[in-house]
Design a protein around this motif. Sequence first.
Motif, short mmCIF file in Angstrom:
data_model
loop_
_atom_site.label_atom_id
_atom_site.label_comp_id
_atom_site.label_asym_id
_atom_site.label_seq_id
_atom_site.Cartn_x
_atom_site.Cartn_y
_atom_site.Cartn_z
N LYS A 23 -1.54 -11.82 8.83
CA LYS A 23 -1.03 -11.92 7.47
C LYS A 23 -0.36 -10.61 7.06
N LYS A 24 0.40 -10.66 5.97
CA LYS A 24 1.13 -9.50 5.49
C LYS A 24 0.18 -8.48 4.84
N VAL A 25 0.44 -7.19 5.06
CA VAL A 25 -0.37 -6.12 4.48
C VAL A 25 0.10 -5.88 3.05
N LYS A 26 -0.83 -5.94 2.10
CA LYS A 26 -0.52 -5.69 0.70
C LYS A 26 -1.37 -4.53 0.19
N LYS A 27 -0.76 -3.68 -0.64
CA LYS A 27 -1.45 -2.49 -1.12
C LYS A 27 -2.71 -2.82 -1.90
N LYS A 28 -2.67 -3.85 -2.73
CA LYS A 28 -3.81 -4.21 -3.55
C LYS A 28 -5.01 -4.59 -2.70
N LYS A 29 -4.79 -5.43 -1.71
CA LYS A 29 -5.87 -5.85 -0.81
C LYS A 29 -6.39 -4.66 0.00
N LEU A 30 -5.47 -3.79 0.42
CA LEU A 30 -5.82 -2.63 1.22
C LEU A 30 -6.72 -1.68 0.42
N GLU A 31 -6.42 -1.50 -0.86
CA GLU A 31 -7.24 -0.64 -1.71
C GLU A 31 -8.65 -1.21 -1.87
N LYS A 32 -8.76 -2.53 -2.00
CA LYS A 32 -10.07 -3.17 -2.14
C LYS A 32 -10.90 -3.01 -0.86
N VAL A 33 -10.26 -3.20 0.29
CA VAL A 33 -10.96 -3.11 1.56
C VAL A 33 -11.40 -1.68 1.85
N ALA A 34 -10.57 -0.71 1.50
CA ALA A 34 -10.86 0.70 1.79
C ALA A 34 -11.90 1.28 0.83
N ALA A 35 -12.07 0.68 -0.33
CA ALA A 35 -13.00 1.24 -1.33
C ALA A 35 -14.45 1.01 -0.97
#
Length: 62
Positions: free
Chosen positions: A50-62
Amino acid sequence: MGKGKKNVPKIECCVSKSRCKRCPIRMLKDGTLPEGYTVKRRKLVRLDGKKVKKKKLEKVAA
């Protein structure tokens, strides 16, 4: 960034010789890249395709 917050990787490597702390290549090597993500051709990609999205990335990294 806050004290308890992890580094969020960049979407693409900036190709600087001294890699920054958020570089996806450096994070992959150090093992700090969030689960479900990898690096291909200097770009951050998801393992499920799937496409990488900044919002999802911030949630996963937090």
